[in-house]
Design a protein around this motif. Structure first.
Motif, PDB file in Angstrom:
ATOM      1  N   ALA A  96      14.292 -23.818  -3.863  1.00 33.83           N
ATOM      2  CA  ALA A  96      14.444 -23.408  -5.261  1.00 33.83           C
ATOM      3  C   ALA A  96      13.172 -22.806  -5.840  1.00 33.83           C
ATOM      4  O   ALA A  96      13.229 -21.978  -6.760  1.00 33.83           O
ATOM      5  CB  ALA A  96      14.870 -24.612  -6.104  1.00 33.83           C
ATOM      6  N   LEU A 143      20.391 -22.563  -6.633  1.00 31.83           N
ATOM      7  CA  LEU A 143      20.194 -22.853  -5.217  1.00 31.83           C
ATOM      8  C   LEU A 143      20.100 -24.355  -4.964  1.00 31.83           C
ATOM      9  O   LEU A 143      20.583 -24.853  -3.945  1.00 31.83           O
ATOM     10  CB  LEU A 143      18.907 -22.190  -4.715  1.00 31.83           C
ATOM     11  CG  LEU A 143      18.896 -20.662  -4.641  1.00 31.83           C
ATOM     12  CD1 LEU A 143      17.498 -20.174  -4.287  1.00 31.83           C
ATOM     13  CD2 LEU A 143      19.910 -20.156  -3.623  1.00 31.83           C
ATOM     14  N   THR A 159      22.782 -15.246  -4.160  1.00 34.68           N
ATOM     15  CA  THR A 159      22.533 -16.642  -4.538  1.00 34.68           C
ATOM     16  C   THR A 159      23.730 -17.515  -4.179  1.00 34.68           C
ATOM     17  O   THR A 159      23.584 -18.629  -3.663  1.00 34.68           O
ATOM     18  CB  THR A 159      22.246 -16.755  -6.046  1.00 34.68           C
ATOM     19  OG1 THR A 159      21.127 -15.931  -6.383  1.00 34.68           O
ATOM     20  CG2 THR A 159      21.937 -18.195  -6.437  1.00 34.68           C
ATOM     21  N   PHE A 207      23.847 -18.273  -0.431  1.00 34.13           N
ATOM     22  CA  PHE A 207      22.913 -19.341  -0.069  1.00 34.13           C
ATOM     23  C   PHE A 207      23.461 -20.699  -0.503  1.00 34.13           C
ATOM     24  O   PHE A 207      23.381 -21.679   0.238  1.00 34.13           O
ATOM     25  CB  PHE A 207      21.547 -19.096  -0.720  1.00 34.13           C
ATOM     26  CG  PHE A 207      20.628 -18.243   0.114  1.00 34.13           C
ATOM     27  CD1 PHE A 207      19.829 -18.820   1.092  1.00 34.13           C
ATOM     28  CD2 PHE A 207      20.558 -16.876  -0.076  1.00 34.13           C
ATOM     29  CE1 PHE A 207      18.975 -18.049   1.869  1.00 34.13           C
ATOM     30  CE2 PHE A 207      19.705 -16.088   0.692  1.00 34.13           C
ATOM     31  CZ  PHE A 207      18.910 -16.673   1.676  1.00 34.13           C
ATOM     32  N   ARG A 208      24.007 -20.769  -1.725  1.00 32.33           N
ATOM     33  CA  ARG A 208      24.488 -22.043  -2.278  1.00 32.33           C
ATOM     34  C   ARG A 208      25.673 -22.592  -1.496  1.00 32.33           C
ATOM     35  O   ARG A 208      25.750 -23.791  -1.204  1.00 32.33           O
ATOM     36  CB  ARG A 208      24.904 -21.838  -3.746  1.00 32.33           C
ATOM     37  CG  ARG A 208      25.793 -22.947  -4.308  1.00 32.33           C
ATOM     38  CD  ARG A 208      25.082 -23.833  -5.260  1.00 32.33           C
ATOM     39  NE  ARG A 208      23.984 -24.576  -4.699  1.00 32.33           N
ATOM     40  CZ  ARG A 208      24.118 -25.707  -4.015  1.00 32.33           C
ATOM     41  NH1 ARG A 208      25.313 -26.211  -3.767  1.00 32.33           N
ATOM     42  NH2 ARG A 208      23.077 -26.346  -3.569  1.00 32.33           N
ATOM     43  N   LEU A 258      22.487 -22.521   2.973  1.00 33.17           N
ATOM     44  CA  LEU A 258      21.710 -23.759   2.841  1.00 33.17           C
ATOM     45  C   LEU A 258      22.449 -24.985   3.381  1.00 33.17           C
ATOM     46  O   LEU A 258      21.852 -25.795   4.104  1.00 33.17           O
ATOM     47  CB  LEU A 258      21.303 -23.967   1.381  1.00 33.17           C
ATOM     48  CG  LEU A 258      20.239 -22.997   0.850  1.00 33.17           C
ATOM     49  CD1 LEU A 258      20.002 -23.230  -0.644  1.00 33.17           C
ATOM     50  CD2 LEU A 258      18.932 -23.132   1.623  1.00 33.17           C
TER      51      LEU A 258
END
Length: 304
Positions: free
Chosen positions: A80, A101, A225, A228-229, A233
């Motif tokens: 983050a 994130l 974003t 990734f979220r 990740l």
């Protein structure tokens, strides 16, 4: 199929909030007041109610769950504070992207999804994971929302806010193995906590009603974003924790919890601290919409 139905139900509540905003039933000062009620009253009740389900989980998994959750949010905090510099050129947006994130919708969407996929008892495990998430939202999350210049201006009063106090009590209940809380206490707390999910989703919908159609379609920053979220990740952390030898059930539940769409707290905290809600609302909407596809995919990878 069950998890898709849950996502569609939650999206339906967002749509109701959108219509309510357009019709002027919601918006402005009403949304701010409702946000404060959710943060200070109903959310703490939701946190406490997650420890009042009767039968306690396998005690041998409690410490691994807390351990993996602590490591998870350390790694997510690093992401983050570093990734937004590459994801957006606007310094004023980096805190918002960082929040998106770091924080998924654990308490609002994560519980029913985990219960539908791993069974009712797993909801309690998700609640244990959510303790660290709650601590992080009202510390690191507030710093991120406050923006670049104020990011490190930590306010000690956050540690004694009602969400934090409820998190401390939840840890105590689990640690002491208290499973016989009288219904005259647990049922009102559970009923008040039940307001949190629809209330927060209505606020998201109301915030969306003030966005143009172009903004609702999102931008490159929003979609990167979101990727990734929802996928990058969670799967990266899954690989790391499996390599570290954590119990497979602990890793699977933790991964699914991380793979939730952006936490509705983002919009609520932006309202509370006077930040622009446009970008966080866009990311929350797009991530919630796309999670209807990605959550079943992640679940299939975990169970396959």
């Amino acid at each position: 199929m069950a998890n898709i139905n849950i996502m569609l139900i939650l999206l339906a509540i967002v749509i109701v909030g959108y219509v309510a905003g357009k019709l002027k039933y919601m918006g402005g000062d009403f949304d701010r007041r409702l946000s404060n009620i959710i943060i200070d009253i109903t959310c703490p009740a939701l946190i406490l109610s997650s420890t009042m389900g009767g039968k306690l989980p396998d005690r041998s998994l409690i410490l691994p769950l807390l351990g993996i959750s602590l490591l998870t949010y350390v790694l997510l905090a690093i992401a983050a504070w570093t990734l937004p510099r590459w994801l957006t050129k606007k310094s004023e947006d980096r805190g918002t992207v960082g929040f998106a994130l770091m924080f998924g919708n654990v308490g609002f969407i994560g519980y029913p999804i985990v219960g539908a996929i791993f069974g009712h008892e797993a909801v309690f495990y998700a609640a244990i994971l959510n303790v660290v998430n709650t601590l992080s939202v009202f510390t690191a999350g507030v710093m991120l929302v406050n923006g670049e210049k104020q990011r490190m201006a930590f306010q000690s009063k956050i540690l004694v806010s009602t969400p934090m106090i409820s998190a401390y009590l939840a840890i105590l209940i689990v640690a002491l193995g208290i499973d016989n809380i009288p219904s005259v206490i647990s049922q009102p707390i559970t009923m008040i906590g039940g307001i949190t999910v629809p209330g927060a989703l209505l606020i998201i919908g109301s915030s969306m009603s003030r966005l143009s159609w172009r903004m609702m379609l999102g931008s490159g920053v929003v979609y990167v974003t979101t990727a990734f979220r929802l996928l990058i990740l969670p799967l990266l952390l899954y690989i790391i924790f499996r390599a570290m030898g954590f119990d497979s059930l602990v890793v699977n539940i933790n991964t699914l919890v991380i793979a939730m769409p952006v936490a509705t707290y983002g919009t609520i905290l932006c309202l509370r601290y006077g930040r622009d809600t446009a970008l966080i609302t866009e990311i929350t909407f797009i991530s919630t919409l796309l999670s209807v596809l990605t959550i079943p995919l992640v679940a299939q990878l975990l169970l396959g």
